[in-house]
Design a protein around this motif. Sequence first.
Motif, short mmCIF file in Angstrom:
data_model
loop_
_atom_site.label_atom_id
_atom_site.label_comp_id
_atom_site.label_asym_id
_atom_site.label_seq_id
_atom_site.Cartn_x
_atom_site.Cartn_y
_atom_site.Cartn_z
N PHE A 87 0.80 -1.22 0.00
CA PHE A 87 0.00 0.00 0.00
C PHE A 87 0.84 1.27 0.00
O PHE A 87 0.32 2.36 0.23
N GLY A 88 2.12 1.15 -0.25
CA GLY A 88 2.97 2.32 -0.49
C GLY A 88 2.99 3.35 0.60
O GLY A 88 3.15 4.55 0.32
N GLY A 89 2.82 2.95 1.86
CA GLY A 89 2.92 3.89 2.97
C GLY A 89 1.61 4.56 3.34
O GLY A 89 1.58 5.38 4.26
N ARG A 90 0.50 4.21 2.67
CA ARG A 90 -0.80 4.78 3.05
C ARG A 90 -1.33 4.02 4.26
O ARG A 90 -1.27 2.80 4.31
N ASP A 91 -1.87 4.73 5.24
CA ASP A 91 -2.43 4.06 6.40
C ASP A 91 -3.95 4.03 6.33
O ASP A 91 -4.56 4.84 5.63
N TRP A 92 -4.54 3.10 7.05
CA TRP A 92 -5.98 2.87 6.96
C TRP A 92 -6.81 3.98 7.57
O TRP A 92 -8.00 4.11 7.25
N ARG A 93 -6.21 4.78 8.42
CA ARG A 93 -6.94 5.91 8.98
C ARG A 93 -7.01 7.06 7.99
O ARG A 93 -8.05 7.70 7.82
N ALA A 94 -5.89 7.33 7.32
CA ALA A 94 -5.85 8.42 6.35
C ALA A 94 -6.58 8.05 5.06
O ALA A 94 -7.08 8.93 4.35
N ALA A 95 -6.62 6.75 4.75
CA ALA A 95 -7.28 6.30 3.53
C ALA A 95 -8.26 5.19 3.91
O ALA A 95 -8.03 4.01 3.62
N PRO A 96 -9.37 5.53 4.56
CA PRO A 96 -10.30 4.52 5.07
C PRO A 96 -10.89 3.62 4.00
O PRO A 96 -11.26 2.48 4.29
N ASP A 97 -10.99 4.11 2.76
CA ASP A 97 -11.53 3.26 1.70
C ASP A 97 -10.64 2.07 1.40
O ASP A 97 -11.10 1.05 0.87
N SER A 98 -9.36 2.21 1.72
CA SER A 98 -8.42 1.11 1.45
C SER A 98 -8.36 0.10 2.59
O SER A 98 -7.72 -0.94 2.45
N ALA A 99 -9.00 0.41 3.71
CA ALA A 99 -8.88 -0.44 4.90
C ALA A 99 -9.29 -1.89 4.66
O ALA A 99 -8.54 -2.81 5.03
N PRO A 100 -10.45 -2.18 4.06
CA PRO A 100 -10.81 -3.60 3.88
C PRO A 100 -9.79 -4.38 3.07
O PRO A 100 -9.44 -5.51 3.44
N ASP A 101 -9.30 -3.78 1.98
CA ASP A 101 -8.29 -4.47 1.17
C ASP A 101 -6.98 -4.62 1.94
O ASP A 101 -6.28 -5.64 1.81
N MET A 102 -6.63 -3.62 2.73
CA MET A 102 -5.39 -3.68 3.51
C MET A 102 -5.46 -4.79 4.55
O MET A 102 -4.50 -5.56 4.72
N PHE A 103 -6.57 -4.90 5.23
CA PHE A 103 -6.71 -5.91 6.25
C PHE A 103 -6.72 -7.31 5.64
O PHE A 103 -6.12 -8.26 6.18
N ALA A 104 -7.39 -7.46 4.49
CA ALA A 104 -7.41 -8.75 3.81
C ALA A 104 -6.02 -9.12 3.31
O ALA A 104 -5.60 -10.28 3.40
N SER A 105 -5.28 -8.15 2.81
CA SER A 105 -3.92 -8.39 2.33
C SER A 105 -3.01 -8.81 3.47
O SER A 105 -2.13 -9.67 3.32
N PHE A 106 -3.21 -8.21 4.64
CA PHE A 106 -2.39 -8.54 5.80
C PHE A 106 -2.57 -10.01 6.18
O PHE A 106 -1.58 -10.70 6.50
N ALA A 107 -3.80 -10.50 6.16
CA ALA A 107 -4.05 -11.89 6.52
C ALA A 107 -3.33 -12.85 5.58
O ALA A 107 -2.72 -13.83 6.02
N VAL A 108 -3.35 -12.55 4.27
CA VAL A 108 -2.67 -13.40 3.30
C VAL A 108 -1.16 -13.26 3.43
O VAL A 108 -0.42 -14.26 3.40
N MET A 109 -0.69 -12.03 3.59
CA MET A 109 0.75 -11.78 3.66
C MET A 109 1.37 -12.47 4.88
O MET A 109 2.50 -12.97 4.81
#
Length: 300
Positions: A87-109
């Motif tokens: 996610f190139g340094g974007r955090d889920w608070r600053a970019a809330p729309d990306s949060a679901p994908d970020m959390f799902a990616s974390f589980a796989v990663m």
Amino acid sequence: MSSPASAQPWRERLHADCSRCFALCCVAPAFARSSDFAIDKPAGTACPNLRADFACGIHTGLRERGFAGCTVFDCFGAGQQVAQVTFGGRDWRAAPDSAPDMFASFAVMRHLHELLYYLHEAVSLRPGGTLDADLARVLAGTEQLTGGTPAELAALDVAALRREAADLLRQASAAARGRGGRPGPDRSGTDLLGVDLRAVDLRRASLRGTYLIGADLRGADLRGADLLGADLRGADIRGADLTGCLYLIQSQLDAARGDGGTLLPPVLTRPAHWPASHTATGDATSRPRPARPRRSRGKS
């Protein structure tokens, strides 16, 4: 948790660096009220102890406050990989729309990074023959997958990857444990919850996926044993010899009860909550079987 002293770059990369993450492990997984967690928390919801700066507000007192599960969680560096690379340094608070994908990616990663950790260790065992090439191939392929986009990560068949890797890890273990003599006993997947194993010779044994919750392993000889996935929560390993253990990870030690007399592989760190002196004493009286801890849904 401090990084273990090692000259191997892969160990550094697969070690959690919370300063480069956005507390994904405190938000993405769910956890259930149990002996490991003081509260229920739904997946995708921030832990109430999480501060605005992504630090834990009770970090120094997690065990005392009922969050022992947090102290034994290891993302194997998946957090910083998702935060800084995927996610190139974007955090889920600053970019809330990306949060679901970020959390799902974390589980796989996390699955991918855990596999990489074990595969690297298996390669270092140098099992020989075609197994060396097979391990190198799967290792390189898994490494490549960690650079995928969120959509590519979501499409991965993690279960299939784990099955392929598990077979190779098992073969590498058998080859390593068979050097210089016969492998030790095979106790893979057995229930040894609360069992008295004091001073038992478990050299080069297979304890893969074995339930050792609350087991008494004081003074046990575990040199060269395969401990991949063994549940050591509350296991008493005071004075035990774990040097040369295969697939032993830091979180397993953090969940166990050791002391200054517990011998460890040099790449792992003695947990701070263990007493510095050797305290393993006791007689041969039997101990009551501990209740099986409730398994939580998240954090693993």
